[in-house]
Design an enzyme around this catalytic site. Structure first.
Site, PDB file in Angstrom:
ATOM      1  N   HIS A 197      57.231  52.624  63.962  1.00  0.00           N
ATOM      2  CA  HIS A 197      57.233  51.212  63.567  1.00  0.00           C
ATOM      3  C   HIS A 197      57.866  51.036  62.181  1.00  0.00           C
ATOM      4  O   HIS A 197      58.820  50.264  62.013  1.00  0.00           O
ATOM      5  CB  HIS A 197      55.799  50.670  63.575  1.00  0.00           C
ATOM      6  N   GLU A 198      57.344  51.756  61.203  1.00  0.00           N
ATOM      7  CA  GLU A 198      57.877  51.615  59.838  1.00  0.00           C
ATOM      8  C   GLU A 198      59.337  52.102  59.807  1.00  0.00           C
ATOM      9  O   GLU A 198      60.159  51.575  59.070  1.00  0.00           O
ATOM     10  CB  GLU A 198      57.013  52.383  58.828  1.00  0.00           C
TER      11      GLU A 198
ATOM     12  N   HIS B  38      61.529  49.216  60.585  1.00  0.00           N
ATOM     13  CA  HIS B  38      61.757  48.385  59.391  1.00  0.00           C
ATOM     14  C   HIS B  38      62.802  49.060  58.494  1.00  0.00           C
ATOM     15  O   HIS B  38      63.691  48.410  57.950  1.00  0.00           O
ATOM     16  CB  HIS B  38      60.465  48.246  58.581  1.00  0.00           C
TER      17      HIS B  38
ATOM     18  N   GLU C  82      59.836  42.133  61.928  1.00  0.00           N
ATOM     19  CA  GLU C  82      58.894  42.676  62.915  1.00  0.00           C
ATOM     20  C   GLU C  82      59.566  42.896  64.272  1.00  0.00           C
ATOM     21  O   GLU C  82      59.172  43.778  65.025  1.00  0.00           O
ATOM     22  CB  GLU C  82      57.681  41.748  63.077  1.00  0.00           C
TER      23      GLU C  82
HETATM   24 ZN    ZN Z   1      55.664  45.830  60.525  1.00  0.00          ZN
END
Ligand code: ZN
Length: 499
Positions: free
Chosen positions: A264-265, A268, A294
């Site tokens: 997830h990170e 980003h 997101e």
């Molecule tokens: Zn996030």
């Protein structure tokens, strides 16, 4: 002021803002990762002074004239410079209308509220946090009324995180999610699968650290520009495309928690690392909205990371690092294990199917809280009622209920909807991507570069350059459509749970 003078002043302003922002970001990351516990006192002093400088830097009398001059010369200004002026004008207008004392007092309130919230959460003590939340709500309402006195306060707050988002648009969006997903969630809950034995580990942290590096390599993250730290709550902080920091948290009894935090990170991080070079060190070198940010993190985490195709390279890496724990595990078993769904209490640990309903509950509460229809003292009861009604779970205490998220403690009302919007944007982008490239063959081979190249072309490269109302429909093949998102979830979980 001539246009050339204004551009020179803009460059000076951005040089200072970048340096201040860089320093603040690194101080924050250091404080949350490796700094000793008692370092907060000294860091707080430095941070307070840096934020005062940031305010003064932007809100000096000449800034308004500088930005106005550029905005009045659109035809003679290049696209990047014009957009920089446009973005900074928004920040200038927001800060400018707040008197300096009020701005500083608000920063102090936020600092104190965040500390109090942590204690309140640890002790599950709503009454400790309530007076601070009361003050934060008053401050956010005041801010909204200064910024746009004619608009409902919550719309103004939504717009800060997701440009142009309004309750008029979000009400039907969340209604569709609830109506479409609730029956599937109920059916899935009735067919609850046991947690497979292999998931129980144990998963030594030393090994998980090695695993994280391999996962980042699989995701295509350049280790020369992005490193991984360890924190209580995972986050990403980027100062420029050559220096992005992501963090994770390891649990000995749960390998999936850190795995999906890293992915997830990492999503980003890829966004930040792929913004065009000519926008670096300016206010454009960032995600365009929270929802779009997101959409990228959740794209890698769920649409890729929890796909059947990704299980091929994932299982290979897991067997390399954890040969004993993963002995005899098949790709299908792994696919089922990473997609277990069950209504639960904690948003950040929720599965893909139930996740957006956690967000919907917060949206409903925030609307009422900011709109004045819900008293702070009544939030815990209303929270628990909605969790029972929407997800069918009983909330045992406020620590696992309305005190679980940090957002309200930093005044981030209006932030939550971005998580659900981002998830929905991502699914529509995936549909478009599938028309252009053979997504699943390349993912199964463990080569995510065509996926990242597509996202870079449509989203990442632009940073803050394109407005979301231009960028999103182009990347999603049309306007937001909740049924594309719910259709994807219904199909996936109908197959997984043989409904
Ligand atoms: Zn996030």
């Amino acid at each position: 002021m001539t246009l050339n003078e204004a551009i020179e002043k803009l460059n000076e302003l951005e040089k200072a803002s970048y340096a201040l922002g860089h320093a603040q970001s690194i101080l924050y990351t250091d404080g949350d990762t490796v700094a000793p516990k008692n370092s907060w006192k000294g860091r707080g002093k430095a941070m307070a002074y840096l934020s005062e400088l940031t305010y003064k830097q932007l809100v000096k009398p000449e800034t308004g004239e500088t930005l106005e001059t550029i905005l009045q010369h659109k035809d003679e200004t290049d696209e990047v410079t014009f957009r920089r002026a446009e973005i900074l004008k928004e920040s200038y207008d927001e800060l400018h209308m707040l008197p300096m004392e009020e701005y500083v007092a608000y920063q102090e309130l936020v600092n104190e509220s965040m500390t109090v919230w942590k204690d309140a959460k640890d002790g599950s003590d709503w009454n400790l946090f309530a007076p601070y939340l009361e003050k934060l709500i008053t401050a956010r309402r005041r801010f909204a009324s200064l910024k746009a006195p004619d608009k409902p306060a919550y719309d103004v707050l939504l717009d800060l995180h997701e440009k142009d988002a309004t309750m008029a648009e979000l009400d039907p969006f969340f209604r569709a999610l609830r109506e479409d997903l609730s029956p599937v969630i109920k059916e899935v809950a009735a067919r609850e699968k046991p947690v497979p034995a292999f998931l129980k580990g144990p998963w030594p942290v030393e090994k998980q650290r090695i695993f994280s590096q391999k996962v980042m390599a699989l995701e295509g993250i350049d280790p020369l520009c992005c490193t991984l730290g360890e924190t209580e709550h995972p986050f990403t902080s980027g100062t420029n495309k050559w220096d992005v920091r992501i963090t994770t948290h390891y649990h000995e009894d749960d390998v999936l928690s850190s795995l999906y935090s890293v992915i997830h990170e990492g999503g980003h991080a890829l966004y930040e690392m792929d913004v065009r070079d000519d926008m670096q060190f300016t206010c454009l070198a960032d995600g365009v909205t929270m929802g779009v940010h997101e959409s990228q993190s959740r794209f890698y985490e769920n649409l890729i990371g929890r796909s059947r195709a990704f299980c091929t390279p994932l299982l290979k890496v897991m067997k390399e690092v954890f040969p004993e724990q993963m002995k005899g595990v098949t790709e299908d078993e792994l696919y089922s294990a990473i997609n277990l769904s069950k209504p639960s209490l904690i948003r950040t640990e929720a599965d893909e199917l139930t996740y957006s309903l956690h967000v919907m509950i917060r949206y409903e509460l925030e609307k009422a809280m900011i709109g004045g229809d819900l008293k702070v003292a009544d939030i815990p009861g209303e929270w628990n009622r909605l969790y029972k009604e929407v997800l069918g779970v009983d909330v045992p205490d406020d620590k696992h209920g309305c005190l679980q998220d940090s957002h309200w403690s930093f005044g981030g009302m209006g932030y939550f909807p971005s998580y659900a919007l981002g998830s929905a944007y991502g699914v529509q982008m995936l549909q478009e991507m599938e028309k252009d490239i053979d997504v699943w063959t390349t993912v199964a081979k463990g080569d995510l570069s065509p996926v990242t190249a597509w996202l870079t072309e449509k989203v990442h490269q632009y940073g803050h350059l394109k407005k979301p109302c231009d960028l999103l429909p182009a990347a999603m093949g049309g306007p937001l459509d909740a049924t594309v998102y719910t259709g994807y979830l219904k199909k996936k979980f109908t197959e997984l749970y043989k409904l």
